[in-house]
Design a protein around this motif. Structure first.
Motif, PDB file in Angstrom:
ATOM      1  N   VAL A  15      -7.615  -5.337  -0.207  1.00 44.94           N
ATOM      2  CA  VAL A  15      -7.286  -4.049   0.413  1.00 44.94           C
ATOM      3  C   VAL A  15      -6.073  -4.188   1.322  1.00 44.94           C
ATOM      4  O   VAL A  15      -5.151  -3.364   1.294  1.00 44.94           O
ATOM      5  N   GLN A  62      -2.831  -4.836  -0.806  1.00 45.48           N
ATOM      6  CA  GLN A  62      -2.421  -3.632  -1.516  1.00 45.48           C
ATOM      7  C   GLN A  62      -1.857  -2.593  -0.552  1.00 45.48           C
ATOM      8  O   GLN A  62      -0.913  -1.880  -0.878  1.00 45.48           O
ATOM      9  N   ALA A  63      -2.431  -2.489   0.640  1.00 46.71           N
ATOM     10  CA  ALA A  63      -1.932  -1.533   1.625  1.00 46.71           C
ATOM     11  C   ALA A  63      -0.553  -1.957   2.128  1.00 46.71           C
ATOM     12  O   ALA A  63       0.323  -1.113   2.354  1.00 46.71           O
ATOM     13  N   LEU A  78       0.059   4.427   6.952  1.00 42.34           N
ATOM     14  CA  LEU A  78      -0.939   3.381   6.737  1.00 42.34           C
ATOM     15  C   LEU A  78      -2.339   3.927   6.456  1.00 42.34           C
ATOM     16  O   LEU A  78      -3.002   3.442   5.530  1.00 42.34           O
ATOM     17  N   ARG A 109      -2.466   5.034   2.862  1.00 43.27           N
ATOM     18  CA  ARG A 109      -2.441   3.895   1.941  1.00 43.27           C
ATOM     19  C   ARG A 109      -3.793   3.199   1.900  1.00 43.27           C
ATOM     20  O   ARG A 109      -4.276   2.822   0.834  1.00 43.27           O
ATOM     21  N   LEU A 110      -4.405   3.005   3.086  1.00 45.82           N
ATOM     22  CA  LEU A 110      -5.717   2.350   3.126  1.00 45.82           C
ATOM     23  C   LEU A 110      -6.765   3.159   2.374  1.00 45.82           C
ATOM     24  O   LEU A 110      -7.563   2.604   1.623  1.00 45.82           O
ATOM     25  N   GLN A 116      -6.282   5.245  -0.067  1.00 50.34           N
ATOM     26  CA  GLN A 116      -5.974   5.171  -1.485  1.00 50.34           C
ATOM     27  C   GLN A 116      -6.441   3.839  -2.082  1.00 50.34           C
ATOM     28  O   GLN A 116      -7.058   3.801  -3.147  1.00 50.34           O
ATOM     29  N   VAL A 117      -6.163   2.750  -1.391  1.00 50.05           N
ATOM     30  CA  VAL A 117      -6.544   1.426  -1.892  1.00 50.05           C
ATOM     31  C   VAL A 117      -8.061   1.282  -1.907  1.00 50.05           C
ATOM     32  O   VAL A 117      -8.635   0.743  -2.864  1.00 50.05           O
TER      33      VAL A 117
END
Length: 68
Positions: free
Chosen positions: A39, A42-43, A52, A55-56, A58-59
């Motif tokens: 995680v 990927q972030a 951020l 993104r978190l 989404q991941v």
């Protein structure tokens, strides 16, 4: 000599339970650390335009299917 002398049980349930518990604990810790690193990486390597938290989320949503 007795015919069924080999039927002796040498199983200590306390030791067997401890081994199984330890193996499961190691497996869960390994999976947790791997998931966390996946995680985070990927972030960090994802789309730099997204904030951020986006993104978190989404991941994590992508990883949840893999975790199941």
């Amino acid at each position: 000599m007795r015919k069924f002398e080999r039927k002796k049980n040498y199983i200590d349930s306390g030791v067997q339970g401890g081994l199984i518990t330890r193996i499961m604990l190691h497996w869960v810790c390994f999976f947790g650390v791997t998931a966390f690193l996946f995680v985070v990486l990927q972030a960090m390597l994802g789309d730099p335009e997204l904030p951020l938290p986006a993104r978190l989320s989404q991941v994590i949503s992508e990883f949840s299917l893999l975790a199941i």
